[in-house]
Design a protein around this motif. Structure first.
Motif, short mmCIF file in Angstrom:
data_model
loop_
_atom_site.label_atom_id
_atom_site.label_comp_id
_atom_site.label_asym_id
_atom_site.label_seq_id
_atom_site.Cartn_x
_atom_site.Cartn_y
_atom_site.Cartn_z
N GLY A 4 -6.32 -2.42 -1.02
CA GLY A 4 -6.91 -2.12 0.29
C GLY A 4 -6.55 -0.72 0.69
N GLN A 5 -6.66 -0.41 1.99
CA GLN A 5 -6.29 0.92 2.43
C GLN A 5 -5.71 0.90 3.82
OE1 GLN A 5 -9.48 3.42 4.03
NE2 GLN A 5 -10.83 2.32 2.64
N ILE A 51 -4.82 6.11 2.93
CA ILE A 51 -4.14 5.72 1.70
C ILE A 51 -4.81 4.49 1.16
CG2 ILE A 51 -1.95 5.08 0.65
CD1 ILE A 51 -0.59 6.32 3.13
N GLU A 52 -5.33 4.62 -0.03
CA GLU A 52 -6.02 3.49 -0.64
C GLU A 52 -5.35 3.14 -1.95
OE1 GLU A 52 -9.71 4.30 -2.46
OE2 GLU A 52 -10.65 2.44 -1.76
N ARG A 53 -5.06 1.88 -2.13
CA ARG A 53 -4.45 1.45 -3.40
C ARG A 53 -5.20 0.26 -3.94
NH1 ARG A 53 0.77 2.36 -5.65
NH2 ARG A 53 1.43 3.39 -3.72
N VAL A 54 -5.56 0.37 -5.23
CA VAL A 54 -6.26 -0.75 -5.87
C VAL A 54 -5.57 -1.08 -7.18
CG1 VAL A 54 -8.51 -0.35 -4.84
CG2 VAL A 54 -7.86 0.86 -6.94
N LYS A 55 -6.08 -2.13 -7.80
CA LYS A 55 -5.48 -2.56 -9.06
C LYS A 55 -5.63 -1.45 -10.12
CE LYS A 55 -5.22 -7.03 -11.34
NZ LYS A 55 -5.88 -8.31 -11.48
N ARG A 114 10.54 1.52 -1.08
CA ARG A 114 10.42 0.17 -0.54
C ARG A 114 11.77 -0.37 -0.10
NH1 ARG A 114 6.63 -2.56 -3.13
NH2 ARG A 114 5.85 -4.34 -1.95
N HIS A 115 12.69 -0.14 -0.98
CA HIS A 115 14.01 -0.70 -0.78
C HIS A 115 14.63 -0.23 0.53
CE1 HIS A 115 17.46 -2.70 -2.38
NE2 HIS A 115 18.23 -1.65 -2.16
N LEU A 116 14.56 1.07 0.65
CA LEU A 116 15.13 1.68 1.84
C LEU A 116 14.37 1.24 3.07
CD1 LEU A 116 17.54 3.42 1.92
CD2 LEU A 116 16.09 5.43 1.94
N ILE A 153 0.83 -1.20 0.00
CA ILE A 153 0.00 0.00 0.00
C ILE A 153 0.87 1.25 0.00
CG2 ILE A 153 -1.72 1.33 1.31
CD1 ILE A 153 -2.89 -1.10 -0.04
N LEU A 154 1.92 1.20 0.79
CA LEU A 154 2.75 2.41 0.90
C LEU A 154 3.61 2.64 -0.34
CD1 LEU A 154 3.90 2.18 4.62
CD2 LEU A 154 2.26 3.78 3.64
N PHE A 155 4.16 1.57 -0.88
CA PHE A 155 5.17 1.76 -1.92
C PHE A 155 4.77 1.23 -3.29
CE2 PHE A 155 7.76 3.27 1.29
CZ PHE A 155 7.79 2.38 2.37
N GLY A 156 3.58 0.62 -3.37
CA GLY A 156 3.12 0.12 -4.66
C GLY A 156 3.22 -1.38 -4.74
N PHE A 157 2.32 -1.97 -5.48
CA PHE A 157 2.34 -3.40 -5.67
C PHE A 157 3.62 -3.77 -6.37
CE2 PHE A 157 -1.69 -3.60 -4.02
CZ PHE A 157 -2.64 -2.85 -4.72
#
Lengths: 986, 407
Positions: free
Chosen positions: A70-71, A84-88, A119-121, A46-50
C-alpha cells in the motif's frame, strides 16, 4: 513527520482501503478483529519494510487475493509531502518514494527521510502496546529498576539486556580469581606445560653429563681391550717360540758347515756352458776340415779348364756377325728378288715397245712428254672422233631414209594424178547437181501450194474454232445456269441479265465464224497459178539420166583426190629439202674428220708411232707409253737398290776374311763360316763361364773358412773366461769347483727353508746369538689368568655403558621436549585468541558503560524531568519527581510528601504510570530533533476513569507537538476525543 | 677458472613450534611438527642430486637459543649425509640461534664450517680445483646493532668471493637491531655473491652480483604462505645463475572466492569448496588453507552454517587419512569488518555509543582485568594496533547485531 493518508492495496483483511485526512490526534476505533493491529502493522511495514518470512512478526499476507502492500502520504517536518509506496517484491518489499518536488527514490531515500530510524527503535520508542506494560509487571527489584532505566534511555530494555549479556560473556571467559572460565583454565594449562618444559630442559642438561660419562667409559673399554689383545699376542708368541726351537738349532749347525766351505766361486750353469762350448768347438773344427778339402778340389778343376782367347777378344765382332746372319741371308734374297724383278721389267718393256711398234729405241720413251695436258688433248680428239663416227652413221641413215621416202612419195603422187578426173567430166557432174537442186526446190514449192489450197477450202469453223470451242461452250452453259438459278430464287432482274448475256455470246461467236469463212475464199487464185508453173518446170528437170546422187559422189571423190595431190606435192618438196640438208652435212663431216685425223697423226709422230696407230689407237698407245716410262723408272730404282745390297754383302764378307787371319774358320760359304763361328763362340763362352763359377766357389769357401776359424777362436776365448769365473785355468779345476758349489747350494737351501718357517712363525732371532730356552708350562698358565681378569672387567664396563646409552637415546629420541615446546606455544596462542574474544566483550562493556554514564550525566536528567511532569499529571500530583541514583543506576520516585520510593515498591498501576511517563517523556525528548507519529495500541485497559482522563490530557499535550494514532476497541474512550478525530473501522 | 655449484638456504627454524592450529588430528599434527625437518632433508637431497660443492646456511637454524637436542642431532645427521658425498657446509648463526645461549654442544662432522662471532674468511677448494673464499659472521647475542658488513675484508687469492650475512637491509631504525646494511654496502665489497638470511620472504635484492634472501624453507604460519625453498647457484667466470627449488612439505595458502559466485543451496557451496580442496591437493604437497568469501554471496541460512563452523567441520572430515592433506584452517567472511553498521545516529544514546567506541585509544582500561592479572600477563602481550582495530570492529558488529536483530 505526520501521516496524512493511508491506502492499503492489500494487507491482512483489508483490500483497497484508505483513510484520508488523518489528523494530529487520530483515533481509530473498531471492535476486535476490526483490523487495528493490522493497520498498525501496516504503517510500520510501509515505513520499515515487510517483516521477513522467518521473523516473529506477521506479514499479514492476504489469503484471498494477491494484492499486497500500500502507500502512505506523509508530511515531512519541512512540510514537504512525500508518498511512500511499498509493494511485494524483494524480501522486505519494493518501496517507491515520491517527493513533492518530483524526486523519486527507493529504500535509500526512505532511510534518509526517516533519519535512520528502524523498526526496532521505532517500536521501542514510538509504539506503545500491552507488552511493554506487561514487562513492568514481570520485573522486580533491581531488574525493574534497570529496566526502567533502560527504557528511559532507548525505550526498551535492550541496554539492560546487553549489559547483562556482556557481563556474562566476560565472566564466562575470565574471572579474576576463578577456575572454571576458559581463560582461567587455559592459564592453568600454561602453567602446567611450562613446568613440564622446565623439567624437560633439566633433563637436557643432564644429557651433557651422560654423554661425557659415556665417552669416558668408551675410552676405558678401549684400553682394556688393548691390554687383552696384547696378552693374547704374547701367548701366541710364546707358543711359537717353543715350536721353532729345534729348527733354530738346526739352522745354527748348517751355518757352521757353510762357513767351513771356503771361497767357492762357480758361475751359474757353469757346467752346462762348458759342455755347450765344447760341442760347438767340435762342430766348428769338423766344418773347417771339410771346407779345406773342397777348396783343394776346386783349384784342381780350375787348372784343367782351357780357354781360347782369340775368341774372347773378338767377341764383339763375332757376336755381331753371328747375329747378323739372318740379315745377310735376307740381303741375299732381296738382291735376288730385285734381279728377278728387273728381268721382268725388261721383258715387259720389250713387249710394250713391240706392241707400239716404236720407231725409236725404247729408252727414248723416258724422255717423252706424257703429261696430262697431252693426255687430255688425245682424249679430247678421240672423243671428237667418236662423235664424228656416230654422226656418220646418223647421216647415212638419214640419207637412206630420205631417199626412200622421196621415191615413195613420188610414186604416190603419180598414182594420184592418174586417178584424177578430167576437167570436162567435172563440169558435167556439177551441172547435174545443179539441176537436181533446182528440181527439189520446185517440188517443195509445189507441195506448199497444194497445202495452202487445201487449207483454205477444207477448214471450217470447226477446225479454226476447234481450239476455242470448249471454253466457249462452258461459258455459255454457265450463264444459262446462273440465269436459271436466279430465277429459282426469285431474282428476276438477275435472271434476265444472265439470260440476255447468253444470247449475246451465242450471237457473237456465231458471227465470227461466218466472217472467217468469207475471207478464206478470196486467196485461192494466185496459188493455183503458181502451181501450174512449178509443175511445168518439174517436167523438164526429170529428163536427165544421171543419178545426181552418184554424180555428187564422184565429185566429192574427185575433190578429195585433188586435195591429196596437193598434199603429196608438198611432202615431196619437203623431202627434197631435207635431202639437200643432208648433203651439206656430209660435206662438213668430211672436213672435220680429216682434221682430226691429221692432229692425231701429229701427236703420234711425236711418239714415233705409226700413223695408223696414232690415228686409231692413240690413247691406248699413250697409256702404253706411260707404262713403259714407269717401267723404266722402276728399273732405275731397282738397279740402285741392288747396288746398295751388294755393298752391304761385301762388307760382311770382308770382315770374315779379316777374322780368318786370327783364327781358323771352317766352312766355305759365308753362311757356313758364320755358323761355324757361332758354334765355336758358344763353346768358348761356356768354358769361360765354368771357370768363373769355380773361382767364385773358391772365394766362398775361403770366406767360410775364415769365419769358422774366427769362431773357433772365440769359443776358445769364452772357455777361458768361463774357467776364470771359476777361478780355474783348466777344465779339471773347473769341474772340481763345480762340485764345491753344489754342496754349498744345498746348505743354503736348507737354511732358507728353516728361515721361512721362522718367518711364518714371526719370531725374530739373531742368527748366531745363543738361543734362549723354550717356555715352561707355568708361564702359560700365568698369562691365562691375566686374560680372565681383564675379560670380566670389560664385561662389567660394557653393561654400564649400555644403560647410559639407553638413557641418552631416550633423551635424543624423545621429542618430549619439542612436543612440550610445541604444546606450550600452542597453548599460548590459544590463550591469546581467547583473550582477544574476551577483549571484545570487555571493550564493548566498557564502551557501553561509558556511554551510559555520559548519557546518565547529560541526557537522562532532561528526560526524567519531563517524565516527572507527566508522572505528576498522571498521578494527579501524588508523586512529584522521578530521580536517578547515579551510583546504582536506578530510578526512584519522590512522593508529594517527600518520601522516596523505589519503583518496585509502587503499586502495579502506579508502576505502569511511571513506565508510561518515562516512555512518553523519552518520545517527546527525542522529538526535538525529528518528529515521528506515536502509535498507541489500546493498552491502558487497567486505568480507571480518572486515570484515563489524565492520560488523555497527557496525550493531548503530546499531540501538540506530534501526531498520535490511538487504536482502541473501547467505546467508552471515545468520549474523550473530538468526533472528527475518530475513524470507525467497519 | 672452474664452475662451482652450491646451495644457499637460510632460516631453517628447525623444531619451530607451530601456532594458530588448534584441534588438528594427530596424524596431521605430527606432519606439521616435522615439516621443518623434512624441508631441510629436501635441501640436503637437492645438494646431493645436483652434486654441489657446498651448502651455505645463512643463520636461524634453530628457533630459540634453547635449541633442542633433537634438532641438533638431526642437523648433524644431515650434515653427515653431505659429508659422505664430499659436500661441505658453511654455517652462520643468526639472531634466533645466537651463540650466547645456553645449549648443549653437539659435535658436527668434519665437513661443517661454522663462522665465529667475528668476521672471518674461510678458504675452500672444490673437487675440480675451484678456489673460493667465504666470509661470514655469527651473532654472539640476540641483537647486533653495528654494521657488521663493514668488517668483512676481501682477501685475494681465490676465483670466487662469497659473503654470508644474517641481517636486515633497511634504513629503518626499527630494524637496526639485526646487523643492518644497505645494498650499496654489500656492493662495495666487490664479492661475487651475497648469501643473506633473516628475511623469511624470498627476495633478490640485486643481480650481478647476486644478493639474495632465499627466505625460509618451510612456512610456519599463514603469513608465510606460498612456496618456500632454497637457491641452487651455479657460478662460472662469465655468469651466475640462480635457480629456486621448493623444499616446503606443507604449503600455507589462502583463497578468496570471487564475488561473482553466489550460493543458494548448501550442496552448491559444499561441492564448490570440496572442488577447491581437491584442486589444492593436486599440487602434491600438503596444504593448510584459509578460505574466505563475502557474506553477500550466501543466503542467510548458509551464513549461519559458516559462522557456526559446521561447514568447516565437514570440510575437515577425513583429512587425517589423506596424503597429501588439505587442512582448512578457517572458513570466514572477508567483509565481516566492512559491513556498514547503522546505528541510528539520531538517537542520542547510540551516537554516544559510537563516539565512545571510535574514540577509544587506550585499551588499557577496558582490558585491565586480564592484562594486569598476575599470572596471565606472563603469557600474553598487549595487542598490536591491528588487533585493536580488529577488536573495535568486532565490538561494532556486536552492537549492531544486538540492536538490529532483536524484535
Amino acid at each position: 513527520m505526520k501521516i496524512k493518508e493511508l491506502t492499503i492495496y492489500g494487507y491482512g483483511k483489508f483490500e483497497l482501503f484508505s483513510l484520508k485526512n488523518l489528523g494530529s490526534l487520530q483515533v481509530i476505533y473498531g471492535p476486535n478483529e476490526a483490523g487495528k493491529s493490522t493497520i498498525l502493522s501496516f504503517i510500520q511495514s510501509i515505513l520499515f519494510g515487510f517483516p521477513l518470512k522467518n521473523s516473529q512478526e506477521s506479514r499479514f499476507e492476504p489469503k484471498s487475493h494477491s494484492k499486497y502492500g500500500g502507500q502512505l502520504v506523509i508530511e515531512l517536518d519541512d512540510h514537504q509531502i512525500a508518498r511512500i509506496e511499498r509493494v511485494k517484491g524483494r524480501a522486505t518489499g519494493d518501496v517507491t518514494v515520491t517527493l513533492e518536488n518530483g524526486v523519486i527514490g527507493g529504500e535509500e531515500l526512505l532511510k534518509e527521510i526517516l533519519g535512520g530510524l528502524d523498526r526496532h527503535l521505532f517500536q521501542g520508542i514510538y509504539s506503545f502496546n500491552i507488552h511493554g506494560l506487561q514487562n513492568v509487571h514481570k520485573l522486580k527489584g533491581e531488574n525493574l529498576n534497570r529496566f526502567l532505566f533502560s527504557t528511559g534511555t532507548i525505550g526498551t530494555d535492550q541496554l539492560m539486556e546487553l549489559e547483562n549479556t556482556l557481563e556474562k560473556e566476560m565472566e564466562k571467559r575470565f574471572k579474576k580469581a576463578g577456575t572454571k572460565p576458559e581463560l582461567n583454565r587455559k592459564l592453568n594449562e600454561l602453567k602446567e606445560i611450562e613446568t613440564q618444559l622446565k623439567r624437560s630442559q633439566e633433563q637436557i642438561d643432564h644429557y651433557d653429563r651422560l654423554v661425557t660419562s659415556r665417552d669416558e667409559m668408551e675410552k676405558k673399554l678401549y684400553d682394556l681391550r688393548m691390554q687383552l689383545k696384547q696378552i693374547d699376542e704374547q701367548l701366541i708368541r710364546m707358543k711359537e717360540w717353543n715350536r721353532m726351537y729345534p729348527l733354530l738349532v738346526e739352522k745354527q749347525q748348517l751355518l757352521q758347515d757353510l762357513s767351513k766351505l771356503k771361497e767357492v766361486r762357480f758361475p751359474k750353469d757353469g757346467r752346462r756352458r762348458f759342455e755347450q762350448l765344447e760341442l760347438e768347438k767340435l762342430s766348428v773344427e769338423k766344418r773347417i776340415a771339410s771346407f779345406t778339402e773342397r777348396k783343394n778340389q776346386l783349384n784342381q778343376e780350375i787348372k784343367q779348364l782351357n780357354i781360347e782367347n782369340a775368341f774372347i777378344e773378338n767377341e764383339g765382332k763375332l757376336n755381331w756377325l753371328i747375329e747378323d746372319l739372318p740379315n745377310y741371308q735376307s740381303l741375299v734374297d732381296q738382291k735376288m728378288k730385285i734381279e728377278q724383278d728387273l728381268e721382268q721389267l725388261i721383258d715387259e718393256e720389250q713387249q710394250l715397245a713391240s706392241k707400239l711398234d716404236l720407231g725409236c729405241p725404247v729408252n727414248e720413251v723416258e724422255r717423252f712428254d706424257l703429261s696430262f695436258a697431252v693426255k687430255d688433248t688425245i682424249l679430247d680428239l678421240m672423243s671428237r672422233k667418236e662423235f664424228l663416227k656416230k654422226q656418220r652413221k646418223e647421216l647415212d641413215q638419214q640419207d637412206e631414209i630420205i631417199r626412200f621416202k622421196l621415191k615413195e612419195k613420188k610414186r604416190e603422187l603419180n598414182d594420184l594424178v592418174k586417178k584424177k578426173l578430167p576437167d570436162e567430166e567435172i563440169t558435167k557432174l556439177k551441172r547435174i547437181l545443179e539441176n537436181e537442186g533446182e528440181r527439189q526446190l520446185l517440188e517443195k514449192e509445189k507441195r506448199w501450194i497444194i497445202n495452202q489450197l487445201d487449207e483454205l477450202e477444207h477448214t471450217p469453223f470447226q477446225n479454226v474454232n476447234g481450239n476455242f470451242r470448249m471454253p466457249k461452250v462452258i461459258g455459255i452453259f454457265l450463264m444459262m445456269v446462273f440465269a436459271i438459278t436466279s430465277l429459282l430464287f426469285n431474282y428476276y432482274e438477275m435472271a434476265i441479265a444472265f439470260f440476255s448475256s447468253t444470247i449475246i455470246m451465242i450471237l457473237f461467236f456465231f458471227g465470227m465464224g461466218k466472217r472467217e469463212s468469207k475471207g478464206k475464199s478470196t486467196s485461192n487464185l494466185p496459188l493455183k497459178n503458181r502451181l501450174e508453173q512449178v509443175e511445168n518446170k518439174l517436167k523438164e528437170k526429170t529428163s536427165y539420166p544421171f543419178d545426181p546422187y552418184q554424180a555428187k559422189m564422184l565429185l566429192e571423190k574427185d575433190s578429195d583426190i585433188e586435195k591429196r595431190i596437193e598434199l603429196e606435192r608438198m611432202n615431196v618438196r619437203l623431202l627434197e629439202d631435207q635431202f639437200e640438208q643432208i648433203t651439206i652435212a656430209n660435206e662438213k663431216w668430211e672436213y672435220d674428220w680429216n682434221r682430226i685425223e691429221k692432229e692425231l697423226k701429229q701427236i703420234g709422230d711425236l711418239f714415233y708411232l705409226k700413223p695408223n696407230i696414232s690415228q686409231q689407237h692413240l690413247p691406248e698407245s699413250f697409256d702404253l707409253l706411260e707404262k713403259i716410262k714407269n717401267i723404266q723408272m722402276e728399273k732405275k730404282r731397282l738397279t740402285e737398290q741392288r747396288r746398295h745390297l751388294d755393298e752391304m754383302l761385301e762388307s760382311r764378307e770382308e770382315q770374315i776374311e779379316e777374322l780368318k787371319k786370327q783364327m781358323s774358320i771352317q766352312g766355305t760359304s759365308y753362311h757356313e763360316r758364320v755358323l761355324y763361328l757361332k758354334q765355336k763362340m758358344a763353346a768358348v763362352k761356356e768354358q769361360y763361364r765354368k771357370r768363373k763359377e769355380l773361382v767364385d766357389q773358391k772365394e766362398e769357401l775361403n770366406k767360410e773358412l775364415n769365419s769358422l776359424k774366427e769362431e773357433l777362436r772365440l769359443i776358445d776365448e769364452k772357455e777361458a773366461q768361463l774357467f776364470k769365473e771359476a777361478n780355474s785355468d783348466s777344465a779339471d779345476s773347473f769341474l772340481a769347483m763345480e762340485e764345491k758349489a753344489k754342496r754349498r747350494a744345498h746348505y743354503l737351501e736348507k737354511i732358507q727353508l728353516i728361515e721361512k718357517q721362522i718367518e711364518i712363525s714371526g719370531i725374530s732371532v739373531e742368527s748366531l746369538q745363543p738361543l734362549s730356552k723354550p717356555f715352561t708350562e707355568s708361564a702359560f698358565l700365568e698369562m691365562e689368568e691375566k686374560k680372565k681378569e681383564l675379560k670380566s672387567e670389560i664385561d662389567r664396563l660394557e653393561q654400564q655403558r649400555a644403560s647410559i646409552n639407553y638413557e641418552i637415546l631416550q633423551i635424543e629420541q624423545g621429542g618430549i621436549y619439542s612436543d612440550l615446546l610445541q604444546k606450550f606455544h600452542q597453548a599460548k596462542y590459544e590463550f591469546a585468541e581467547m583473550a582477544k574474544a574476551w577483549s571484545v566483550y570487555a571493550t564493548a562493556y566498557y564502551c557501553l558503560r561509558q556511554s551510559m554514564e555520559k548519557y546518565k550525566a547529560e541526557k537522562l536528567p532532561k528526560i526524567l524531568q519531563k517524565a516527572s511532569e507527566y508522572f505528576r499529571i498522571l498521578t494527579e500530583g501524588s508523586y512529584s519527581t522521578i530521580h536517578l541514583d547515579r551510583k546504582k543506576d536506578v530510578l526512584y520516585v519522590q512522593r508529594a510528601d517527600g518520601l522516596i520510593f523505589s519503583p518496585d515498591e509502587l503499586s502495579q498501576a502506579t508502576g505502569e504510570q511511571l513506565y508510561v511517563s518515562i516512555r512518553f517523556a523519552l518520545a517527546k525528548t527525542l522529538n526535538e530533533r525529528k518528529k515521528y507519529p506515536l502509535l498507541i495500541d489500546d493498552g491502558f485497559v487497567h486505568f480507571d476513569e480518572r486515570r484515563l482522563k489524565q492520560m488523555m490530557l497527557v496525550l493531548k499535550d503530546l499531540a501538540k507537538e506530534q501526531q498520535i494514532f490511538f487504536f482502541t476497541c473501547h467505546k467508552s474512550l471515545l468520549s474523550f476525543f473530538n468526533q472528527e478525530a475518530i475513524i470507525h473501522l467497519p | 677458472m672452474e664452475t662451482i655449484k652450491f646451495i644457499h638456504c637460510a632460516d631453517l627454524h628447525l623444531d619451530s613450534p607451530f601456532v594458530g592450529l588448534n584441534t588438528l588430528p594427530n596424524k596431521i599434527y605430527e606432519q606439521v611438527k616435522e615439516s621443518t625437518f623434512r624441508a631441510f632433508s629436501k635441501v640436503v637431497d637437492l645438494a646431493i642430486e645436483f652434486s654441489v660443492d657446498f651448502v651455505i646456511i645463512a643463520g636461524d637454524l634453530y628457533d630459540g637459543e634453547d635449541r633442542s637436542i633433537r634438532a641438533q642431532l638431526f642437523l648433524k645427521k644431515e650434515l653427515e649425509r653431505l659429508e659422505k658425498q664430499g659436500i661441505h657446509a658453511f654455517i652462520v648463526h643468526g639472531n634466533h640461534d645466537h651463540l650466547g645461549g645456553k645449549w648443549t654442544k653437539v659435535n658436527m662432522p668434519s665437513n661443517t664450517h661454522i663462522f665465529p662471532p667475528k668476521a672471518k674468511m674461510i678458504p675452500f677448494t672444490t673437487k675440480t680445483g675451484g678456489k673460493i673464499h667465504l666470509y661470514g659472521y655469527s651473532y654472539p647475542s640476540k641483537h647486533v646493532y653495528e654494521k657488521i658488513v663493514e668488517r668483512y675484508e676481501k682477501v685475494d687469492g681465490a676465483d670466487y668471493h662469497i659473503g654470508i650475512l644474517h641481517g636486515h637491509d633497511s634504513l629503518d631504525n626499527r630494524h637496526y637491531r639485526y646487523a643492518p646494511f644497505q645494498v650499496t654496502d654489500l656492493l662495495d665489497k666487490d664479492f661475487d655473491y651475497w648469501a643473506l638470511g633473516h628475511i623469511h620472504k624470498t627476495r633478490i635484492l640485486h643481480e650481478n652480483p647476486y644478493i639474495v634472501y632465499p627466505g625460509n624453507i618451510q612456512g610456519r604460519n599463514p603469513k608465510e604462505d606460498g612456496p618456500k625453498g632454497c637457491y641452487v647457484v651455479e657460478m662460472n667466470p662469465y655468469r651466475t645463475s640462480v635457480t629456486f627449488h621448493e623444499t616446503n612439505v606443507i604449503l600455507w595458502d589462502a583463497i578468496e572466492l570471487t564475488d561473482e559466485e553466489t550460493f543458494e543451496q548448501f550442496d552448491q557451496l559444499y561441492n564448490r569448496l570440496i572442488r577447491l580442496k581437491e584442486r589444492m591437493r593436486r599440487k602434491k604437497k600438503s596444504v593448510i588453507l584459509d578460505i574466505s568469501l563475502s557474506k553477500k554471496q550466501l543466503s542467510s541460512s548458509l551464513i549461519e552454517l559458516v559462522e557456526s563452523e559446521e561447514l568447516l567441520d565437514l570440510l575437515r572430515e577425513g583429512e587425517e587419512k589423506e596424503l597429501p592433506f588439505v587442512w582448512v584452517r578457517s572458513l570466514s567472511f572477508s567483509d565481516e569488518n566492512s559491513m556498514s553498521i547503522f546505528l541510528n545516529e539520531n538517537h542520542e544514546f547510540f551516537r554516544e555509543l559510537n563516539e565512545s567506541l571510535h574514540q577509544l585509544d587506550n585499551f588499557e582500561r577496558p582490558l585491565a582485568p586480564l592484562f594486569s592479572h598476575r599470572v596471565a600477563k606472563k603469557y600474553i602481550q598487549p595487542f598490536t594496533k591491528e588487533e585493536e582495530m580488529e577488536i573495535k570492529g568486532k565490538v561494532q558488529q556486536l552492537f549492531s547485531r544486538y540492536f538490529s536483530t532483536k524484535g
